[in-house]
Design a protein around this motif. Structure first.
Motif, PDB file in Angstrom:
ATOM      1  N   GLU A   1       5.420  -5.285 -24.579  1.00  0.00           N
ATOM      2  CA  GLU A   1       5.803  -4.742 -23.683  1.00  0.00           C
ATOM      3  C   GLU A   1       4.287  -4.315 -23.707  1.00  0.00           C
ATOM      4  O   GLU A   1       4.030  -3.615 -24.895  1.00  0.00           O
ATOM      5  N   VAL A   2       3.862  -3.588 -21.631  1.00  0.00           N
ATOM      6  CA  VAL A   2       3.539  -3.513 -21.820  1.00  0.00           C
ATOM      7  C   VAL A   2       2.645  -1.535 -21.841  1.00  0.00           C
ATOM      8  O   VAL A   2       3.396  -0.852 -21.530  1.00  0.00           O
ATOM      9  N   SER A   3       2.048  -1.024 -22.388  1.00  0.00           N
ATOM     10  CA  SER A   3       1.621   0.288 -23.352  1.00  0.00           C
ATOM     11  C   SER A   3       0.656   1.385 -22.722  1.00  0.00           C
ATOM     12  O   SER A   3       0.907   2.033 -21.763  1.00  0.00           O
ATOM     13  N   HIS A   4       0.210   0.603 -22.231  1.00  0.00           N
ATOM     14  CA  HIS A   4      -1.225   0.692 -20.702  1.00  0.00           C
ATOM     15  C   HIS A   4      -1.507  -0.044 -20.507  1.00  0.00           C
ATOM     16  O   HIS A   4      -1.596  -1.275 -19.803  1.00  0.00           O
ATOM     17  N   VAL A   5      -1.952   0.211 -18.405  1.00  0.00           N
ATOM     18  CA  VAL A   5      -2.916  -0.177 -17.823  1.00  0.00           C
ATOM     19  C   VAL A   5      -4.659  -0.105 -17.703  1.00  0.00           C
ATOM     20  O   VAL A   5      -4.467   1.275 -17.325  1.00  0.00           O
ATOM     21  N   ASP A   6      -5.089  -0.253 -17.845  1.00  0.00           N
ATOM     22  CA  ASP A   6      -6.579  -0.296 -16.989  1.00  0.00           C
ATOM     23  C   ASP A   6      -7.037  -0.487 -16.642  1.00  0.00           C
ATOM     24  O   ASP A   6      -7.254  -2.201 -16.353  1.00  0.00           O
ATOM     25  N   PRO A   7      -7.766  -0.024 -15.407  1.00  0.00           N
ATOM     26  CA  PRO A   7      -8.371  -0.294 -14.224  1.00  0.00           C
ATOM     27  C   PRO A   7      -9.839  -0.789 -14.736  1.00  0.00           C
ATOM     28  O   PRO A   7     -10.475   0.122 -14.879  1.00  0.00           O
ATOM     29  N   GLU A   8      -9.667  -1.205 -13.370  1.00  0.00           N
ATOM     30  CA  GLU A   8     -11.792  -2.083 -13.603  1.00  0.00           C
ATOM     31  C   GLU A   8     -11.693  -1.977 -12.092  1.00  0.00           C
ATOM     32  O   GLU A   8     -11.217  -3.267 -11.702  1.00  0.00           O
ATOM     33  N   GLY A   9     -12.853  -1.314 -11.672  1.00  0.00           N
ATOM     34  CA  GLY A   9     -13.549  -1.863 -10.673  1.00  0.00           C
ATOM     35  C   GLY A   9     -12.662   0.034 -10.008  1.00  0.00           C
ATOM     36  O   GLY A   9     -11.498   0.137 -10.358  1.00  0.00           O
ATOM     37  N   PRO A  10     -13.522   0.069  -8.540  1.00  0.00           N
ATOM     38  CA  PRO A  10     -12.729   0.989  -7.568  1.00  0.00           C
ATOM     39  C   PRO A  10     -11.760   1.025  -7.206  1.00  0.00           C
ATOM     40  O   PRO A  10     -10.992   1.771  -6.547  1.00  0.00           O
ATOM     41  N   GLU A  11     -11.346  -0.620  -7.003  1.00  0.00           N
ATOM     42  CA  GLU A  11     -10.221  -0.442  -5.471  1.00  0.00           C
ATOM     43  C   GLU A  11      -9.440  -0.772  -6.925  1.00  0.00           C
ATOM     44  O   GLU A  11      -7.594  -0.376  -6.985  1.00  0.00           O
ATOM     45  N   ALA A  12      -9.203  -1.057  -8.043  1.00  0.00           N
ATOM     46  CA  ALA A  12      -7.908  -1.385  -8.731  1.00  0.00           C
ATOM     47  C   ALA A  12      -8.099   0.396  -9.186  1.00  0.00           C
ATOM     48  O   ALA A  12      -6.066   0.468  -9.430  1.00  0.00           O
ATOM     49  N   ILE A  13      -8.740   1.708  -9.534  1.00  0.00           N
ATOM     50  CA  ILE A  13      -8.891   2.824  -9.432  1.00  0.00           C
ATOM     51  C   ILE A  13      -8.028   3.551  -8.620  1.00  0.00           C
ATOM     52  O   ILE A  13      -6.537   4.098  -8.753  1.00  0.00           O
ATOM     53  N   ARG A  14      -8.349   2.996  -7.264  1.00  0.00           N
ATOM     54  CA  ARG A  14      -7.716   3.455  -5.973  1.00  0.00           C
ATOM     55  C   ARG A  14      -5.785   3.319  -6.192  1.00  0.00           C
ATOM     56  O   ARG A  14      -5.168   4.112  -6.319  1.00  0.00           O
ATOM     57  N   VAL A  15      -5.753   2.465  -6.420  1.00  0.00           N
ATOM     58  CA  VAL A  15      -4.101   1.573  -6.160  1.00  0.00           C
ATOM     59  C   VAL A  15      -3.958   2.380  -7.857  1.00  0.00           C
ATOM     60  O   VAL A  15      -2.634   2.143  -7.149  1.00  0.00           O
ATOM     61  N   LEU A  16      -4.011   2.385  -8.461  1.00  0.00           N
ATOM     62  CA  LEU A  16      -3.936   2.475  -9.968  1.00  0.00           C
ATOM     63  C   LEU A  16      -3.342   3.942  -9.458  1.00  0.00           C
ATOM     64  O   LEU A  16      -1.872   4.601 -10.294  1.00  0.00           O
TER      65      LEU A  16
ATOM     66  N   SER B   1      -7.749  -5.504 -12.336  1.00  0.00           N
ATOM     67  CA  SER B   1      -9.080  -5.908 -11.210  1.00  0.00           C
ATOM     68  C   SER B   1      -9.252  -6.450 -10.313  1.00  0.00           C
ATOM     69  O   SER B   1      -8.194  -7.073  -9.768  1.00  0.00           O
ATOM     70  N   GLY B   2     -10.591  -6.624  -9.934  1.00  0.00           N
ATOM     71  CA  GLY B   2     -10.239  -6.930  -7.875  1.00  0.00           C
ATOM     72  C   GLY B   2      -9.931  -6.055  -6.929  1.00  0.00           C
ATOM     73  O   GLY B   2      -9.736  -4.641  -7.343  1.00  0.00           O
ATOM     74  N   GLY B   3      -9.538  -6.703  -5.895  1.00  0.00           N
ATOM     75  CA  GLY B   3      -9.470  -6.097  -5.289  1.00  0.00           C
ATOM     76  C   GLY B   3      -9.720  -5.774  -3.767  1.00  0.00           C
ATOM     77  O   GLY B   3     -10.963  -5.960  -4.289  1.00  0.00           O
ATOM     78  N   THR B   4      -9.232  -5.531  -2.347  1.00  0.00           N
ATOM     79  CA  THR B   4     -10.207  -4.896  -1.319  1.00  0.00           C
ATOM     80  C   THR B   4      -9.891  -3.952  -1.029  1.00  0.00           C
ATOM     81  O   THR B   4      -8.809  -3.381  -1.653  1.00  0.00           O
ATOM     82  N   PRO B   5     -10.976  -3.415  -0.202  1.00  0.00           N
ATOM     83  CA  PRO B   5     -10.178  -1.945   0.330  1.00  0.00           C
ATOM     84  C   PRO B   5      -8.849  -1.925   1.302  1.00  0.00           C
ATOM     85  O   PRO B   5      -8.526  -0.946   1.445  1.00  0.00           O
ATOM     86  N   THR B   6      -8.541  -2.852   1.785  1.00  0.00           N
ATOM     87  CA  THR B   6      -6.959  -3.333   2.473  1.00  0.00           C
ATOM     88  C   THR B   6      -6.358  -3.615   1.705  1.00  0.00           C
ATOM     89  O   THR B   6      -5.302  -3.411   2.342  1.00  0.00           O
ATOM     90  N   SER B   7      -6.383  -4.151   0.272  1.00  0.00           N
ATOM     91  CA  SER B   7      -5.431  -4.187  -0.701  1.00  0.00           C
ATOM     92  C   SER B   7      -4.297  -2.733  -0.818  1.00  0.00           C
ATOM     93  O   SER B   7      -4.529  -1.708  -1.276  1.00  0.00           O
ATOM     94  N   SER B   8      -3.284  -3.147  -1.416  1.00  0.00           N
ATOM     95  CA  SER B   8      -2.114  -2.284  -1.552  1.00  0.00           C
ATOM     96  C   SER B   8      -1.572  -2.150  -2.516  1.00  0.00           C
ATOM     97  O   SER B   8      -1.297  -2.954  -3.591  1.00  0.00           O
ATOM     98  N   PRO B   9      -1.486  -1.114  -3.307  1.00  0.00           N
ATOM     99  CA  PRO B   9      -0.281  -0.713  -5.021  1.00  0.00           C
ATOM    100  C   PRO B   9       0.510  -1.817  -4.912  1.00  0.00           C
ATOM    101  O   PRO B   9       0.307  -1.796  -6.171  1.00  0.00           O
ATOM    102  N   ILE B  10       1.522  -1.761  -4.409  1.00  0.00           N
ATOM    103  CA  ILE B  10       2.082  -2.822  -4.412  1.00  0.00           C
ATOM    104  C   ILE B  10       1.836  -4.343  -5.214  1.00  0.00           C
ATOM    105  O   ILE B  10       2.342  -5.443  -5.308  1.00  0.00           O
ATOM    106  N   GLU B  11       0.820  -4.789  -3.973  1.00  0.00           N
ATOM    107  CA  GLU B  11      -0.388  -5.679  -4.168  1.00  0.00           C
ATOM    108  C   GLU B  11      -0.366  -6.298  -5.244  1.00  0.00           C
ATOM    109  O   GLU B  11      -0.646  -7.141  -6.054  1.00  0.00           O
TER     110      GLU B  11
END
Length: 328
Positions: free
Chosen positions: A309-324, A284-294
């Motif tokens: 082991e991580v089986s799934h990544v769940d993005p919350e919010g527009p920036e998390a969805i964008r970078v994912l 979650s979180g992030g800003t419009p200038t945040s990068s996928p590698i951050e």
């Protein structure tokens, strides 16, 4: 202070790190030329002679490169074989003419058939390898020859995608003989130690694109490791990396050698937050200038601290969805 100021040499992988199918990867040449550090190119590709590799590197802009700046897994395999069989021994080389030349330079007698009773088989990548050559290797090993492989990479990154690597060809021979070869290349530490010794380097940085060879090998050699996302291993590979394959630094490309060590380590960045519940990681979180590698570095700190082991990544919010979307 950039990360390269912390080290006295760079041990660089080639395929997927510096070039891909002979084409220079973006920012690689300029980053190497401007680093100011001695460089050794440590490659699991055994299909080309060191002087040929050096010539290719000069062609893409690394103009000061010579064959002494290159260490191939074919060279390492010859050194390994020399520790196990006497000088002058007959060997069957499953590989290119340059690998055969290296074997001769190492003091071995290269033979063309299992009928010549070789005491060892040296197996390196050659795009021309076919059934007949594999069969000669199988016949030799079944007759008692020792088996050495330059490397066990299952794939080789090329411009069109991942091609068959030496490890996949080795698997065919092993399946037919029941014999697992000794492997000279990465992820073993021998090539890294030899490269550092050649450069008289006391604090090298091992750089590569593949977790199970470049990073695992550098880690095994006790060196700090620098992972670039320009080749084989990607975002989700890093999330699920076992401890032996986790890099010290996570970079988009070699251009990130100019970033600070803290910027490149796993940890919260770019305004992102990561939580893990069982095997599901929430970003979650992030800003419009945040990068996928951050976002990745943020997630890695949490994922690597978990026992699952991580089986799934769940993005919350527009920036998390964008970078994912860029992780795939």
């Amino acid at each position: 202070m950039s990360v390269i100021t912390e080290y006295d040499s760079l041990l660089l992988d080639l395929d997927g790190t510096v070039y891909e199918g002979g084409r220079a990867i973006n920012h690689a040449v300029s980053s190497i030329n401007s680093s100011g550090l001695p460089v050794m190119y440590v490659t699991n590709n055994a299909s080309r002679a060191p002087e040929m590799v050096a010539a290719q590197l000069r062609e893409i802009g690394l103009t000061e490169t010579s064959k002494s700046d290159v260490m191939t897994s074919a060279q390492a395999a010859c050194l390994m074989a020399a520790d196990h069989i006497p000088a002058g021994s007959k060997v069957y080389v499953l590989g290119t003419d340059s690998f055969r030349d290296l074997a001769r330079e190492a003091g071995f007698k290269v033979v063309a058939s299992a009928d010549d009773s070789p005491v060892a088989v040296l197996h390196g990548h050659n795009p021309e390898t076919g059934w007949a050559q594999l069969s000669e290797a199988v016949l030799s090993i079944n007759a008692g020859a020792q088996y050495f492989a330059s490397n066990l990479d299952s794939t080789l990154p090329m411009e069109r995608g991942k091609h068959i690597g030496n490890g996949s060809m080795v698997a065919a021979v092993s399946h037919a003989t029941g014999v697992t070869p000794l492997s000279a290349g990465k992820p073993g530490p021998a090539m890294f130690h030899a490269a550092a010794t050649t450069l008289s380097s006391s604090k090298p940085l091992a750089v590569g694109d593949r977790l199970d060879t470049d990073i695992a090998g550098g880690n095994a050699a006790g060196m700090d490791t620098f992972q670039v996302l320009t080749g084989v291993s990607g975002y989700f590979d890093l999330l699920r990396a076992i401890p032996a394959e986790r890099p010290t630094f996570i970079a988009a490309s070699l251009q990130d050698l100019t970033k600070t060590p803290d910027e490149l380590r796993a940890g919260a960045q770019g305004g992102f937050k990561a939580l893990i519940d069982g095997s599901v990681l929430t970003l979650s979180g992030g800003t419009p200038t945040s990068s996928p590698i951050e976002a990745l570095r943020t997630a890695l700190e949490v994922a690597w601290a978990s026992d699952m082991e991580v089986s799934h990544v769940d993005p919350e919010g527009p920036e998390a969805i964008r970078v994912l979307k860029s992780w795939w």
